[in-house]
Design an enzyme around this catalytic site. Structure first.
Site, PDB file in Angstrom:
ATOM      1  CE1 TYR A 149      77.072  19.171 -82.089  1.00  0.00           C
ATOM      2  CE2 TYR A 149      77.319  21.304 -83.342  1.00  0.00           C
ATOM      3  CZ  TYR A 149      76.697  20.305 -82.848  1.00  0.00           C
ATOM      4  OH  TYR A 149      76.056  19.477 -84.069  1.00  0.00           O
TER       5      TYR A 149
HETATM    6  P1  NAD Z   1      68.586  14.489 -82.637  1.00  0.00           P
HETATM    7  O1  NAD Z   1      68.555  15.310 -81.257  1.00  0.00           O
HETATM    8  O2  NAD Z   1      67.216  14.872 -83.592  1.00  0.00           O
HETATM    9  O3  NAD Z   1      68.463  13.599 -82.602  1.00  0.00           O
HETATM   10  C1  NAD Z   1      70.161  12.828 -82.225  1.00  0.00           C
HETATM   11  C2  NAD Z   1      69.642  11.542 -81.179  1.00  0.00           C
HETATM   12  O4  NAD Z   1      71.166  10.752 -80.608  1.00  0.00           O
HETATM   13  C3  NAD Z   1      68.330  12.014 -80.137  1.00  0.00           C
HETATM   14  O5  NAD Z   1      67.429  10.992 -80.381  1.00  0.00           O
HETATM   15  C4  NAD Z   1      69.403  11.456 -79.022  1.00  0.00           C
HETATM   16  O6  NAD Z   1      68.209  10.641 -78.122  1.00  0.00           O
HETATM   17  C5  NAD Z   1      70.082  10.271 -79.390  1.00  0.00           C
HETATM   18  N1  NAD Z   1      71.644  10.092 -78.172  1.00  0.00           N
HETATM   19  C6  NAD Z   1      72.210  11.457 -77.724  1.00  0.00           C
HETATM   20  N2  NAD Z   1      73.086  10.916 -77.018  1.00  0.00           N
HETATM   21  C7  NAD Z   1      73.412   9.611 -76.750  1.00  0.00           C
HETATM   22  C8  NAD Z   1      73.651   7.796 -76.132  1.00  0.00           C
HETATM   23  N3  NAD Z   1      74.740   8.419 -75.883  1.00  0.00           N
HETATM   24  N4  NAD Z   1      73.405   6.781 -76.593  1.00  0.00           N
HETATM   25  C9  NAD Z   1      72.286   6.374 -77.504  1.00  0.00           C
HETATM   26  N5  NAD Z   1      71.510   7.871 -78.307  1.00  0.00           N
HETATM   27  C10 NAD Z   1      72.332   8.764 -77.635  1.00  0.00           C
HETATM   28  O7  NAD Z   1      69.504  15.580 -83.620  1.00  0.00           O
HETATM   29  P2  NAD Z   1      70.298  15.871 -85.199  1.00  0.00           P
HETATM   30  O8  NAD Z   1      69.557  16.879 -85.953  1.00  0.00           O
HETATM   31  O9  NAD Z   1      68.395  14.559 -86.022  1.00  0.00           O
HETATM   32  O10 NAD Z   1      71.541  15.735 -85.051  1.00  0.00           O
HETATM   33  C11 NAD Z   1      71.929  14.036 -85.660  1.00  0.00           C
HETATM   34  C12 NAD Z   1      73.464  14.012 -86.001  1.00  0.00           C
HETATM   35  O11 NAD Z   1      73.818  14.994 -86.883  1.00  0.00           O
HETATM   36  C13 NAD Z   1      74.687  14.980 -83.999  1.00  0.00           C
HETATM   37  O12 NAD Z   1      75.126  13.983 -84.575  1.00  0.00           O
HETATM   38  C14 NAD Z   1      74.272  16.187 -84.804  1.00  0.00           C
HETATM   39  O13 NAD Z   1      75.488  17.101 -84.439  1.00  0.00           O
HETATM   40  C15 NAD Z   1      74.691  16.475 -86.778  1.00  0.00           C
HETATM   41  N6  NAD Z   1      74.331  17.564 -86.951  1.00  0.00           N
HETATM   42  C16 NAD Z   1      73.471  18.062 -86.787  1.00  0.00           C
HETATM   43  C17 NAD Z   1      72.557  19.229 -87.956  1.00  0.00           C
HETATM   44  C18 NAD Z   1      71.652  19.575 -87.900  1.00  0.00           C
HETATM   45  O14 NAD Z   1      71.582  20.934 -88.823  1.00  0.00           O
HETATM   46  N7  NAD Z   1      70.393  19.090 -87.233  1.00  0.00           N
HETATM   47  C19 NAD Z   1      73.667  19.527 -88.547  1.00  0.00           C
HETATM   48  C20 NAD Z   1      75.058  19.012 -88.180  1.00  0.00           C
HETATM   49  C21 NAD Z   1      75.426  18.147 -87.903  1.00  0.00           C
END
Ligand code: NAD
Length: 323
Positions: A149
Site C-alpha cells: 500500500y
Molecule cells: P475511504 O476508503 O473511506 O475513502 C476512499 C473512497 O475512494 C471510497 O469511498 C471508495 O469507494 C473511493 N474509491 C476508491 N477507488 C475508486 C475509484 N477507482 N473511482 C472512484 N472512487 C473510488 O478511505 P479514507 O480513509 O477516507 O482515505 C481517503 C484517502 O486518504 C485515501 O487515498 C487514503 O489512501 C488516504 N489516506 C488516508 C489515511 C487515513 O488515516 N484514513 C491516512 C493516509 C492517507
C-alpha cells in the site's frame, strides 16, 4: 470555488465535502462506492451531502470515467479516491491497489494536464515512510515503505511531483498521518476500538500495544486541505496531529472516556510501521497548518458519534438516482 472531490463518499472525503460546502464552495463528489468496506457506510456518509444545494454527486469508477468534462470547470481537484489499508495490500489484492492508487492518479494527472487544471491536492500517506530513518520525520527523509500500500501511495505521489515539475500541473501532496474522527473507516483501529467498547466485545490488539502513531483529527486534515489549495504553494508536506501516542495509551484514554475495552492479543501484522511522528514545520510555513484538536477531544467526539441516535437527515432514504 468550484471543487471536485474524488472519494467523496469515504471517511475523509465526506468530511472534506462538508467543510468545503460550509466554506461556500460548489462541490462535485465522485465515488465508485467500492466494496473495500460495506458501501452502506458510504451511502450513510453521502446522505446529508445529497441534501445540500451546492453538492452534486457522480457515481463512477475513475479508472474508466471520462474525466475532462468535470475537471474542465473545476478550480481545484481534491484527489482522495483510493484503496486504503496496509494489511490487505499483500498478495493478489495488490493489483487492485495498483489500479485504484496508481493508475487512477496517473489518469487524473493526464486530464489535469490536458484541461489546464489550476490546483490538485493529493491525499498521500505517512505509510510512504515505513520505519522511518529519523523522528520526528521530515519530508526530506528517504521514504522506505513497509507495505505494498505504502509503495502505491509513494508511486502516486511521485507521479504528482513528476507532472508538476515536467508539465507544471500545480499539485500538492499531503502525507496524512493516521486520521481519526466520526465515520472513520471500520477497518481502522479507533473505529474497531469504539465498536468493541460499545458492543462489549474483546478487542484483538495487533502487536504489544507499544506501537505509536501521530494521530490526526479529521477536521484538522480537511481544513488543511482547503488551506493548501488556496495557498500558492506546491510540493509534498506532512499533515500530522502534533503528538505521538501508543495504542496502549489510546486504550487507557478510552477507558477514562467511559468506553473501556477488554484487550486480547492479536499478533503483530506485516505492513504496520512501529512508529510514526510527523515534523509539521513545512505545512505550517507553507499554508499555516496548525492542528487544533487534541486526542482526548477528538476521541470523545468519536465515542459520542458512535452512540448518538441517527438524525432526521440520516434517516431519510436515498433516492435511487442519487447513488
Ligand atoms: P475511504 O476508503 O473511506 O475513502 C476512499 C473512497 O475512494 C471510497 O469511498 C471508495 O469507494 C473511493 N474509491 C476508491 N477507488 C475508486 C475509484 N477507482 N473511482 C472512484 N472512487 C473510488 O478511505 P479514507 O480513509 O477516507 O482515505 C481517503 C484517502 O486518504 C485515501 O487515498 C487514503 O489512501 C488516504 N489516506 C488516508 C489515511 C487515513 O488515516 N484514513 C491516512 C493516509 C492517507
Amino acid at each position: 470555488m468550484r471543487a471536485v472531490v474524488t472519494g467523496a463518499a469515504g471517511f475523509i472525503g465526506s468530511h472534506l465535502c462538508e467543510h468545503l460546502l460550509a466554506c461556500g464552495d460548489d462541490v462535485t463528489g465522485v465515488d465508485a462506492l467500492t466494496d473495500y468496506y460495506d458501501p452502506g457506510h458510504k451511502r450513510d456518509n453521502l446522505r446529508p451531502l445529497l441534501a445540500r444545494r451546492r453538492f452534486t454527486f457522480l457515481r463512477g469508477d475513475l479508472l474508466g470515467l471520462p474525466l475532462d468534462p468535470f475537471l474542465g470547470g473545476a478550480d481545484v481537484v481534491y484527489h482522495l479516491a483510493g484503496q486504503p489499508g496496509v494489511r490487505g495490500s499483500w498478495g493478489p489484492e495488490f493489483a487492485v491497489y495498483l489500479e485504484r492508487n496508481v493508475l487512477v492518479t496517473q489518469r487524473l494527472l493526464e486530464a489535469a494536464r490536458r484541461t489546464g487544471l489550476r490546483r490538485l491536492v493529493y491525499a498521500s500517506s505517512s505509510s510512504v515512510y515505513g520505519d522511518a530513518e529519523a523522528y520526528p520525520t521530515r519530508e526530506t527523509v528517504r521514504p522506505r515503505p513497509v507495505s505494498p500500500y505504502g509503495v502505491t501511495k509513494l508511486s502516486a505521489e511521485h507521479l504528482c511531483e513528476t507532472y508538476r515539475t515536467v508539465f507544471g500541473v500545480p499539485a500538492v501532496s499531503l502525507r496524512l498521518f493516521s486520521v481519526y474522527g466520526p465515520r472513520q473507516r471500520p477497518d481502522m483501529a479507533f473505529a474497531r476500538l469504539v465498536a468493541a467498547a460499545g458492543a462489549g466485545r474483546p478487542f484483538p490488539l495487533y502487536g504489544d500495544g507499544g506501537q505509536s502513531r501521530d494521530f490526526t483529527y479529521v477536521r484538522d486534515v480537511v481544513t488543511a486541505m482547503r488551506a493548501a489549495a488556496l495557498s500558492g504553494w506546491a510540493g509534498v508536506a506532512n499533515l500530522g496531529g502534533g503528538c505521538e501516542v501508543t495504542m496502549n495509551q489510546v486504550i487507557t484514554l478510552l477507558s477514562e472516556l467511559g468506553a473501556p475495552v477488554r484487550v486480547i492479543p492479536g499478533g503483530a501484522r506485516p505492513g504496520d510501521a512501529r512508529r510514526t511522528v510527523a515534523d509539521i514545520t513545512l505545512a505550517r510555513r507553507a499554508f499555516g497548518y496548525r492542528p487544533a484538536t487534541d486526542l482526548r477531544t477528538g476521541l470523545a467526539a468519536m465515542v459520542l458519534a458512535a452512540t448518538a441516535p441517527p438524525t432526521a437527515l440520516r434517516a431519510r432514504p436515498l433516492h435511487r438516482s442519487e447513488v
